[in-house]
Scaffold this motif. Structure first.
Motif, PDB file in Angstrom:
ATOM      1  N   TRP A  10     156.988 -15.505 -50.781  1.00  0.00           N
ATOM      2  CA  TRP A  10     156.434 -14.285 -51.351  1.00  0.00           C
ATOM      3  C   TRP A  10     154.943 -14.179 -51.058  1.00  0.00           C
ATOM      4  O   TRP A  10     154.198 -15.132 -51.165  1.00  0.00           O
ATOM      5  CB  TRP A  10     156.676 -14.254 -52.858  1.00  0.00           C
ATOM      6  CG  TRP A  10     158.124 -14.162 -53.181  1.00  0.00           C
ATOM      7  CD1 TRP A  10     158.924 -15.156 -53.652  1.00  0.00           C
ATOM      8  CD2 TRP A  10     158.964 -13.023 -53.024  1.00  0.00           C
ATOM      9  NE1 TRP A  10     160.203 -14.705 -53.798  1.00  0.00           N
ATOM     10  CE2 TRP A  10     160.266 -13.395 -53.429  1.00  0.00           C
ATOM     11  CE3 TRP A  10     158.749 -11.719 -52.586  1.00  0.00           C
ATOM     12  CZ2 TRP A  10     161.335 -12.508 -53.401  1.00  0.00           C
ATOM     13  CZ3 TRP A  10     159.825 -10.843 -52.560  1.00  0.00           C
ATOM     14  CH2 TRP A  10     161.095 -11.243 -52.971  1.00  0.00           C
ATOM     15  N   ARG A  11     154.538 -12.964 -50.705  1.00  0.00           N
ATOM     16  CA  ARG A  11     153.128 -12.658 -50.433  1.00  0.00           C
ATOM     17  C   ARG A  11     152.771 -11.402 -51.210  1.00  0.00           C
ATOM     18  O   ARG A  11     153.426 -10.370 -51.104  1.00  0.00           O
ATOM     19  CB  ARG A  11     152.926 -12.422 -48.931  1.00  0.00           C
ATOM     20  CG  ARG A  11     151.511 -12.003 -48.557  1.00  0.00           C
ATOM     21  CD  ARG A  11     151.349 -11.886 -47.048  1.00  0.00           C
ATOM     22  NE  ARG A  11     152.412 -11.139 -46.386  1.00  0.00           N
ATOM     23  CZ  ARG A  11     152.413  -9.825 -46.180  1.00  0.00           C
ATOM     24  NH1 ARG A  11     151.416  -9.082 -46.608  1.00  0.00           N
ATOM     25  NH2 ARG A  11     153.423  -9.247 -45.542  1.00  0.00           N
ATOM     26  N   LYS A  12     151.704 -11.507 -52.015  1.00  0.00           N
ATOM     27  CA  LYS A  12     151.269 -10.367 -52.826  1.00  0.00           C
ATOM     28  C   LYS A  12     150.575  -9.334 -51.944  1.00  0.00           C
ATOM     29  O   LYS A  12     149.894  -9.681 -50.984  1.00  0.00           O
ATOM     30  CB  LYS A  12     150.313 -10.833 -53.920  1.00  0.00           C
ATOM     31  CG  LYS A  12     150.020  -9.743 -54.959  1.00  0.00           C
ATOM     32  CD  LYS A  12     149.151 -10.252 -56.073  1.00  0.00           C
ATOM     33  CE  LYS A  12     149.973 -11.131 -56.969  1.00  0.00           C
ATOM     34  NZ  LYS A  12     149.280 -11.472 -58.210  1.00  0.00           N
ATOM     35  N   SER A  13     150.733  -8.088 -52.304  1.00  0.00           N
ATOM     36  CA  SER A  13     150.087  -7.004 -51.585  1.00  0.00           C
ATOM     37  C   SER A  13     148.593  -7.243 -51.473  1.00  0.00           C
ATOM     38  O   SER A  13     147.945  -7.703 -52.418  1.00  0.00           O
ATOM     39  CB  SER A  13     150.329  -5.678 -52.327  1.00  0.00           C
ATOM     40  OG  SER A  13     149.487  -4.668 -51.834  1.00  0.00           O
ATOM     41  N   SER A  14     148.032  -6.913 -50.327  1.00  0.00           N
ATOM     42  CA  SER A  14     146.584  -7.050 -50.141  1.00  0.00           C
ATOM     43  C   SER A  14     145.820  -6.058 -51.010  1.00  0.00           C
ATOM     44  O   SER A  14     144.611  -6.194 -51.186  1.00  0.00           O
ATOM     45  CB  SER A  14     146.220  -6.856 -48.672  1.00  0.00           C
ATOM     46  OG  SER A  14     146.583  -5.559 -48.251  1.00  0.00           O
ATOM     47  N   GLU A  22     149.493  -2.401 -60.645  1.00  0.00           N
ATOM     48  CA  GLU A  22     150.806  -2.114 -60.076  1.00  0.00           C
ATOM     49  C   GLU A  22     150.874  -2.638 -58.655  1.00  0.00           C
ATOM     50  O   GLU A  22     150.346  -2.021 -57.733  1.00  0.00           O
ATOM     51  CB  GLU A  22     151.067  -0.612 -60.103  1.00  0.00           C
ATOM     52  CG  GLU A  22     151.083  -0.053 -61.504  1.00  0.00           C
ATOM     53  CD  GLU A  22     151.209   1.443 -61.516  1.00  0.00           C
ATOM     54  OE1 GLU A  22     151.302   2.075 -60.460  1.00  0.00           O
ATOM     55  OE2 GLU A  22     151.210   1.989 -62.615  1.00  0.00           O
ATOM     56  N   CYS A  23     151.498  -3.795 -58.473  1.00  0.00           N
ATOM     57  CA  CYS A  23     151.577  -4.404 -57.150  1.00  0.00           C
ATOM     58  C   CYS A  23     152.983  -4.922 -56.882  1.00  0.00           C
ATOM     59  O   CYS A  23     153.744  -5.201 -57.800  1.00  0.00           O
ATOM     60  CB  CYS A  23     150.603  -5.571 -57.028  1.00  0.00           C
ATOM     61  SG  CYS A  23     148.902  -5.034 -56.979  1.00  0.00           S
ATOM     62  N   ASN A  30     162.256 -13.112 -45.443  1.00  0.00           N
ATOM     63  CA  ASN A  30     163.433 -12.240 -45.447  1.00  0.00           C
ATOM     64  C   ASN A  30     162.960 -10.789 -45.463  1.00  0.00           C
ATOM     65  O   ASN A  30     162.875 -10.175 -46.537  1.00  0.00           O
ATOM     66  CB  ASN A  30     164.307 -12.534 -46.672  1.00  0.00           C
ATOM     67  CG  ASN A  30     164.776 -13.973 -46.685  1.00  0.00           C
ATOM     68  OD1 ASN A  30     165.671 -14.346 -45.944  1.00  0.00           O
ATOM     69  ND2 ASN A  30     164.145 -14.797 -47.513  1.00  0.00           N
ATOM     70  N   PRO A  31     162.608 -10.222 -44.312  1.00  0.00           N
ATOM     71  CA  PRO A  31     162.034  -8.878 -44.247  1.00  0.00           C
ATOM     72  C   PRO A  31     162.884  -7.843 -44.985  1.00  0.00           C
ATOM     73  O   PRO A  31     164.107  -7.845 -44.907  1.00  0.00           O
ATOM     74  CB  PRO A  31     161.991  -8.583 -42.752  1.00  0.00           C
ATOM     75  CG  PRO A  31     161.904  -9.930 -42.117  1.00  0.00           C
ATOM     76  CD  PRO A  31     162.746 -10.829 -42.988  1.00  0.00           C
ATOM     77  N   GLY A  32     162.180  -6.983 -45.728  1.00  0.00           N
ATOM     78  CA  GLY A  32     162.843  -5.915 -46.472  1.00  0.00           C
ATOM     79  C   GLY A  32     163.014  -6.223 -47.943  1.00  0.00           C
ATOM     80  O   GLY A  32     163.392  -5.354 -48.716  1.00  0.00           O
ATOM     81  N   ARG A  33     162.734  -7.450 -48.368  1.00  0.00           N
ATOM     82  CA  ARG A  33     162.864  -7.807 -49.786  1.00  0.00           C
ATOM     83  C   ARG A  33     161.515  -7.664 -50.477  1.00  0.00           C
ATOM     84  O   ARG A  33     160.492  -8.123 -49.974  1.00  0.00           O
ATOM     85  CB  ARG A  33     163.360  -9.242 -49.933  1.00  0.00           C
ATOM     86  CG  ARG A  33     164.799  -9.404 -49.509  1.00  0.00           C
ATOM     87  CD  ARG A  33     165.267 -10.816 -49.631  1.00  0.00           C
ATOM     88  NE  ARG A  33     164.823 -11.406 -50.899  1.00  0.00           N
ATOM     89  CZ  ARG A  33     165.258 -12.540 -51.402  1.00  0.00           C
ATOM     90  NH1 ARG A  33     166.141 -13.249 -50.761  1.00  0.00           N
ATOM     91  NH2 ARG A  33     164.804 -12.996 -52.535  1.00  0.00           N
ATOM     92  N   VAL A  34     161.526  -7.026 -51.656  1.00  0.00           N
ATOM     93  CA  VAL A  34     160.308  -6.827 -52.446  1.00  0.00           C
ATOM     94  C   VAL A  34     160.614  -7.103 -53.909  1.00  0.00           C
ATOM     95  O   VAL A  34     161.769  -7.038 -54.356  1.00  0.00           O
ATOM     96  CB  VAL A  34     159.743  -5.395 -52.291  1.00  0.00           C
ATOM     97  CG1 VAL A  34     159.311  -5.117 -50.866  1.00  0.00           C
ATOM     98  CG2 VAL A  34     160.729  -4.354 -52.754  1.00  0.00           C
ATOM     99  N   ARG A  35     159.558  -7.420 -54.663  1.00  0.00           N
ATOM    100  CA  ARG A  35     159.693  -7.604 -56.113  1.00  0.00           C
ATOM    101  C   ARG A  35     158.377  -7.214 -56.767  1.00  0.00           C
ATOM    102  O   ARG A  35     157.334  -7.102 -56.124  1.00  0.00           O
ATOM    103  CB  ARG A  35     160.056  -9.042 -56.457  1.00  0.00           C
ATOM    104  CG  ARG A  35     158.948 -10.035 -56.192  1.00  0.00           C
ATOM    105  CD  ARG A  35     159.368 -11.443 -56.545  1.00  0.00           C
ATOM    106  NE  ARG A  35     158.271 -12.385 -56.309  1.00  0.00           N
ATOM    107  CZ  ARG A  35     158.373 -13.684 -56.437  1.00  0.00           C
ATOM    108  NH1 ARG A  35     159.536 -14.229 -56.759  1.00  0.00           N
ATOM    109  NH2 ARG A  35     157.337 -14.469 -56.226  1.00  0.00           N
ATOM    110  N   ASP A  36     158.431  -7.032 -58.069  1.00  0.00           N
ATOM    111  CA  ASP A  36     157.261  -6.704 -58.876  1.00  0.00           C
ATOM    112  C   ASP A  36     156.440  -7.973 -59.057  1.00  0.00           C
ATOM    113  O   ASP A  36     156.938  -8.981 -59.565  1.00  0.00           O
ATOM    114  CB  ASP A  36     157.728  -6.176 -60.235  1.00  0.00           C
ATOM    115  CG  ASP A  36     156.597  -5.731 -61.139  1.00  0.00           C
ATOM    116  OD1 ASP A  36     155.425  -6.090 -60.890  1.00  0.00           O
ATOM    117  OD2 ASP A  36     156.893  -5.038 -62.122  1.00  0.00           O
TER     118      ASP A  36
END
Length: 67
Positions: A10-14, A22-23, A30-36
Motif C-alpha cells: 500500500w502507498r498513500k496518495s501523494s 480524505e485520502c 495489485n494494480p486497480g486496488r484502493v482503500r481508505d
C-alpha cells in the motif's frame, strides 16, 4: 481480488497531508486496488487498472461535483 494476488504494497496518495484528510491508498503490487487510508483494515475496492486511471483523470479534471 483472488487469493492468488501478490501481497499488498500500500502507498498513500501523494496528496495526503497527514492530518486525517480524505485520502486513498493504492496497492502497487495489485494494480486497480484502493482503500481508505483512514481505515486500513476496512474494505478494499478493486477496479481494472484502466477504469481506475479513467476515474483519476476525470477527478483531476474536475468532472465530479463537490459534496
Amino acid at each position: 481480488m483472488s487469493s492468488d494476488a501478490h501481497p499488498a504494497r500500500w502507498r498513500k496518495s501523494s496528496y495526503s497531508n497527514g492530518d486525517g484528510g480524505e485520502c486513498i491508498e493504492v496497492d502497487d503490487a495489485n494494480p486497480g486496488r484502493v482503500r481508505d487510508s483512514k481505515d486500513p483494515h476496512g474494505p478494499v475496492l478493486a477496479f481494472s487498472p484502466e477504469a481506475l486511471q479513467a476515474f483519476v483523470r476525470a477527478a483531476a479534471a474536475g468532472e465530479f461535483a463537490t459534496l
